[in-house]
Motif scaffolding. Structure first.
Motif, mmCIF file in Angstrom:
data_model
loop_
_atom_site.group_PDB
_atom_site.id
_atom_site.type_symbol
_atom_site.label_atom_id
_atom_site.label_comp_id
_atom_site.label_asym_id
_atom_site.label_seq_id
_atom_site.Cartn_x
_atom_site.Cartn_y
_atom_site.Cartn_z
ATOM 1 N N ILE A 105 -23.073 -18.055 -8.367
ATOM 2 C CA ILE A 105 -23.640 -18.958 -9.368
ATOM 3 C C ILE A 105 -24.281 -18.210 -10.536
ATOM 4 C CG2 ILE A 105 -25.574 -20.590 -9.640
ATOM 5 C CD1 ILE A 105 -24.448 -21.993 -7.172
ATOM 6 N N GLN A 106 -24.803 -17.012 -10.253
ATOM 7 C CA GLN A 106 -25.501 -16.252 -11.305
ATOM 8 C C GLN A 106 -24.593 -15.924 -12.480
ATOM 9 O OE1 GLN A 106 -26.912 -12.929 -9.009
ATOM 10 N NE2 GLN A 106 -29.050 -13.526 -9.268
ATOM 11 N N ASN A 107 -23.315 -15.734 -12.206
ATOM 12 C CA ASN A 107 -22.386 -15.378 -13.269
ATOM 13 C C ASN A 107 -21.525 -16.611 -13.582
ATOM 14 O OD1 ASN A 107 -19.841 -14.533 -14.444
ATOM 15 N ND2 ASN A 107 -20.588 -12.450 -14.144
ATOM 16 N N LYS A 108 -21.680 -17.142 -14.807
ATOM 17 C CA LYS A 108 -20.986 -18.400 -15.149
ATOM 18 C C LYS A 108 -19.474 -18.259 -15.028
ATOM 19 C CE LYS A 108 -24.428 -20.806 -17.847
ATOM 20 N NZ LYS A 108 -24.757 -21.689 -18.954
ATOM 21 N N CYS A 109 -18.952 -17.043 -15.273
ATOM 22 C CA CYS A 109 -17.502 -16.839 -15.153
ATOM 23 C C CYS A 109 -17.078 -16.966 -13.693
ATOM 24 C CB CYS A 109 -17.108 -15.477 -15.716
ATOM 25 S SG CYS A 109 -17.505 -15.314 -17.464
ATOM 26 N N ARG A 110 -17.835 -16.305 -12.783
ATOM 27 C CA ARG A 110 -17.496 -16.395 -11.346
ATOM 28 C C ARG A 110 -17.642 -17.843 -10.861
ATOM 29 N NH1 ARG A 110 -17.381 -11.824 -13.052
ATOM 30 N NH2 ARG A 110 -15.532 -12.759 -13.893
ATOM 31 N N GLN A 136 -9.265 -11.020 -30.523
ATOM 32 C CA GLN A 136 -7.814 -10.823 -30.480
ATOM 33 C C GLN A 136 -7.082 -11.997 -29.845
ATOM 34 O OE1 GLN A 136 -7.458 -7.025 -28.592
ATOM 35 N NE2 GLN A 136 -8.184 -6.022 -30.446
ATOM 36 N N ALA A 137 -7.839 -12.914 -29.248
ATOM 37 C CA ALA A 137 -7.197 -14.004 -28.507
ATOM 38 C C ALA A 137 -6.829 -15.148 -29.432
ATOM 39 C CB ALA A 137 -8.155 -14.502 -27.432
ATOM 40 N N LYS A 138 -5.907 -15.967 -28.976
ATOM 41 C CA LYS A 138 -5.569 -17.169 -29.743
ATOM 42 C C LYS A 138 -6.384 -18.302 -29.124
ATOM 43 C CE LYS A 138 -1.754 -20.000 -31.251
ATOM 44 N NZ LYS A 138 -2.728 -21.085 -31.140
ATOM 45 N N LEU A 139 -7.347 -18.817 -29.884
ATOM 46 C CA LEU A 139 -8.247 -19.843 -29.330
ATOM 47 C C LEU A 139 -8.008 -21.179 -30.017
ATOM 48 C CD1 LEU A 139 -11.595 -17.803 -29.370
ATOM 49 C CD2 LEU A 139 -10.077 -18.159 -27.419
ATOM 50 N N ASP A 140 -8.288 -22.243 -29.328
ATOM 51 C CA ASP A 140 -8.262 -23.578 -29.941
ATOM 52 C C ASP A 140 -9.692 -23.939 -30.329
ATOM 53 O OD1 ASP A 140 -5.548 -24.026 -29.584
ATOM 54 O OD2 ASP A 140 -5.863 -24.617 -27.491
ATOM 55 N N PHE A 141 -9.901 -24.267 -31.589
ATOM 56 C CA PHE A 141 -11.251 -24.631 -32.053
ATOM 57 C C PHE A 141 -11.348 -26.136 -32.220
ATOM 58 C CE2 PHE A 141 -10.566 -20.255 -33.394
ATOM 59 C CZ PHE A 141 -11.709 -19.659 -32.912
ATOM 60 N N PRO A 142 -12.549 -26.743 -32.106
ATOM 61 C CA PRO A 142 -13.777 -26.088 -31.658
ATOM 62 C C PRO A 142 -13.727 -25.786 -30.161
ATOM 63 C CG PRO A 142 -14.127 -28.444 -31.868
ATOM 64 C CD PRO A 142 -12.728 -28.186 -32.333
ATOM 65 N N CYS A 143 -14.504 -24.770 -29.769
ATOM 66 C CA CYS A 143 -14.622 -24.468 -28.351
ATOM 67 C C CYS A 143 -16.069 -24.035 -28.084
ATOM 68 C CB CYS A 143 -13.632 -23.394 -27.940
ATOM 69 S SG CYS A 143 -13.790 -21.870 -28.865
ATOM 70 N N VAL A 144 -16.386 -23.862 -26.812
ATOM 71 C CA VAL A 144 -17.770 -23.536 -26.438
ATOM 72 C C VAL A 144 -17.771 -22.167 -25.766
ATOM 73 C CG1 VAL A 144 -19.762 -24.258 -25.058
ATOM 74 C CG2 VAL A 144 -18.312 -25.983 -26.127
ATOM 75 N N GLN A 145 -18.641 -21.274 -26.271
ATOM 76 C CA GLN A 145 -18.756 -19.957 -25.633
ATOM 77 C C GLN A 145 -20.013 -19.914 -24.774
ATOM 78 O OE1 GLN A 145 -19.812 -16.543 -28.032
ATOM 79 N NE2 GLN A 145 -18.830 -15.119 -26.600
ATOM 80 N N LYS A 146 -19.884 -19.398 -23.560
ATOM 81 C CA LYS A 146 -21.055 -19.258 -22.673
ATOM 82 C C LYS A 146 -21.128 -17.835 -22.157
ATOM 83 C CE LYS A 146 -20.852 -24.042 -21.257
ATOM 84 N NZ LYS A 146 -20.848 -25.025 -20.175
ATOM 85 N N MET A 147 -22.304 -17.241 -22.291
ATOM 86 C CA MET A 147 -22.508 -15.897 -21.747
ATOM 87 C C MET A 147 -22.387 -15.961 -20.228
ATOM 88 S SD MET A 147 -23.214 -13.672 -24.039
ATOM 89 C CE MET A 147 -24.199 -12.343 -23.359
ATOM 90 N N ALA A 148 -21.806 -14.919 -19.644
ATOM 91 C CA ALA A 148 -21.640 -14.895 -18.189
ATOM 92 C C ALA A 148 -22.995 -14.918 -17.491
ATOM 93 C CB ALA A 148 -20.864 -13.651 -17.779
ATOM 94 N N THR A 149 -23.941 -14.160 -18.030
ATOM 95 C CA THR A 149 -25.261 -14.084 -17.393
ATOM 96 C C THR A 149 -26.347 -14.276 -18.454
ATOM 97 O OG1 THR A 149 -25.245 -11.712 -17.683
ATOM 98 C CG2 THR A 149 -24.541 -12.515 -15.529
ATOM 99 N N ALA A 150 -27.564 -14.441 -17.964
ATOM 100 C CA ALA A 150 -28.765 -14.478 -18.817
ATOM 101 C C ALA A 150 -28.928 -15.745 -19.651
ATOM 102 C CB ALA A 150 -28.846 -13.263 -19.738
ATOM 103 N N GLY A 151 -28.087 -16.772 -19.462
ATOM 104 C CA GLY A 151 -28.291 -18.021 -20.207
ATOM 105 C C GLY A 151 -29.061 -19.022 -19.361
ATOM 106 N N TYR A 152 -29.862 -19.841 -19.993
ATOM 107 C CA TYR A 152 -30.498 -20.972 -19.318
ATOM 108 C C TYR A 152 -30.970 -21.953 -20.370
ATOM 109 C CZ TYR A 152 -35.030 -19.018 -20.535
ATOM 110 O OH TYR A 152 -36.106 -18.540 -21.243
ATOM 111 N N GLU A 173 -19.523 -10.065 -21.492
ATOM 112 C CA GLU A 173 -18.657 -10.982 -20.739
ATOM 113 C C GLU A 173 -19.054 -12.428 -21.022
ATOM 114 O OE1 GLU A 173 -18.888 -11.056 -16.409
ATOM 115 O OE2 GLU A 173 -16.750 -11.533 -16.293
ATOM 116 N N SER A 174 -18.067 -13.256 -21.305
ATOM 117 C CA SER A 174 -18.375 -14.664 -21.586
ATOM 118 C C SER A 174 -17.173 -15.512 -21.213
ATOM 119 C CB SER A 174 -18.706 -14.856 -23.061
ATOM 120 O OG SER A 174 -17.547 -14.736 -23.856
#
Ligand code: ADP
Length: 374
Positions: A105-110, A136-152, A173-174
């Motif tokens: 749970i601590q790592n949002k990616c995991r 470098q990635a092809k992203l669809d916007f809008p999108c939401v970025q979340k840090m893997a750790t340290a967010g609350y 990592e996000s």
């Protein structure tokens, strides 16, 4: 109750915030001995515990030393050394949640990978190692970025409107998630005992202030059709079962405008969305956690009253006066329950207290307006 009274067990809580404070209130009624670890000697739980250790719950050795003096260990925040929880369990301590559950749970990616692998519905996502990789990635916007750790509480979450926003995106990592058209945000808390028996609290609806993107209030039961609420409960209990979590888990979900229910994130501890269970459920989330810690049977999670809960966030300059006025007004109002955490550190948007209003649905919003009028 006799069990705890006859053979007192020492409960250790890693973190001394308001969740620990309200857990201690419940633990006191069972005669449990409690011990709290926090970096801050002024933390809200400190006046409620006889034994306090000042130290960092993220430090392995500190947690091991602290745990050695306890029979059972739990947490009030995810910012805890998960490897130490695993080592404490190996040393024969009872630990809630386990180090393995906490690490997922601590790592949002995991956490998202876990949900996807178990086919628990969640927003589509991709994991990136760095901002350079993201660019470098092809992203669809809008999108939401979340840090893997340290967010609350929304820190560590950013909406990216277009490629131009990538320059200010988080580095490290996000995960990138599709932006969901959210109709409602709902949370369900599940309490699971050692033998796998569990109870689930009725879904709570969180209502956000669109300008400030913070919770205005939450209501329980959520104002949503019963079959959908049953589905939310089913999703939350399956997530808890797949995780194998013991103790509490709060499962936050989005109800989308297209009728889907998606798990947003989980927290393996008492949760802000369960404050109302103190006055509005047969057994509070805090008491059920204590019962699990003391190996006592779970209490009913049944709703005993409809409720509205608001956090008291501080301080944008003059809010202290505003709160004082609000708390004074609350004294004359039936069904209004004030909880003030006694925090010394009053940084903006910190949760300084909360108010729960119980009663009939039609009255709750009237009481809320009367309380918050300026
Ligand atoms: P935190 O762990 O910091 O609370 P969350 O993942 O809960 O972060 O996100 C904070 C808020 O951002 C959510 O309550 C929701 O309102 C909004 N949000 C998060 N993910 C999405 C998404 N994929 N689409 C739209 N809004 C989102």
């Amino acid at each position: 109750m006799g069990l705890a009274l006859n053979s007192p067990q020492t409960i250790g809580i890693l973190g001394g915030g308001q969740l620990a404070r309200m857990t201690l209130e419940a633990a006191m009624r069972f005669g449990a001995h409690c011990h709290v670890l926090d970096k801050n000697a002024d933390a809200p739980a400190v006046p409620y515990t006889r034994y306090f250790t000042q130290g960092d719950a993220l430090d392995f050795d500190t947690v091991m030393r602290f745990g050695a003096a306890c029979d059972v260990v739990t947490i009030d925040s995810e910012h805890v050394n998960a490897a130490a929880l695993t080592a404490l369990a190996e040393a024969g301590k009872r630990v809630y949640p386990s180090g393995a559950v906490l690490a997922t749970i601590q790592n949002k990616c995991r956490q998202k990978e876990f949900l996807a692998a178990r086919h628990i519905p969640t927003a589509k996502f991709r994991v990136f190692a760095s901002r350079a990789e993201l660019k470098q990635a092809k992203l669809d916007f809008p999108c939401v970025q979340k840090m893997a750790t340290a967010g609350y509480d929304g820190y560590g979450v950013k909406v990216l409107q277009s490629a131009a926003d990538l320059d200010t995106a988080f580095d490290g990592e996000s995960l990138i998630e599709e932006k969901i058209d959210i109709a409602k945000e709902v949370a369900v808390i599940v309490a699971t005992a050692d033998d796998g028996k569990f109870v689930a609290y009725e879904p709570v609806e969180m209502v956000f202030d669109p300008q400030r993107n913070i919770l205005s209030y939450q209501i329980c039961p959520a104002d949503i059709a019963r079959p959908l609420l049953n589905r939310a409960e089913f999703i939350a209990t399956s997530a808890a079962r797949h995780l194998g979590v013991r103790g509490l888990i709060a499962v936050e979900m989005f109800f989308t405008r297209s009728g889907e229910i998606l798990v947003n994130e989980m927290a393996p501890r008492p949760h802000n969305s369960g404050h109302h269970t103190i006055e509005a459920a047969a057994t509070s989330q805090y008491e059920n956690l204590v019962r699990i810690l003391l190996n006592l049977p779970l209490g009913s999670a049944e709703t005993t009253s409809q409720s509205l809960m608001m956090n008291l966030l501080g301080p944008e300059a003059a809010r202290e006066k505003e709160f004082a006025a609000m708390i004074a007004r609350a004294q004359g109002m039936p069904g209004v329950h004030v909880h003030w955490y006694g925090k010394k550190d009053l940084r903006p948007f910190r949760k300084l207290g909360h108010i729960t209003i119980t009663g009939e649905r039609a009255e709750l919003l009237k009481q809320y307006s009367a309380l918050t009028k300026t």
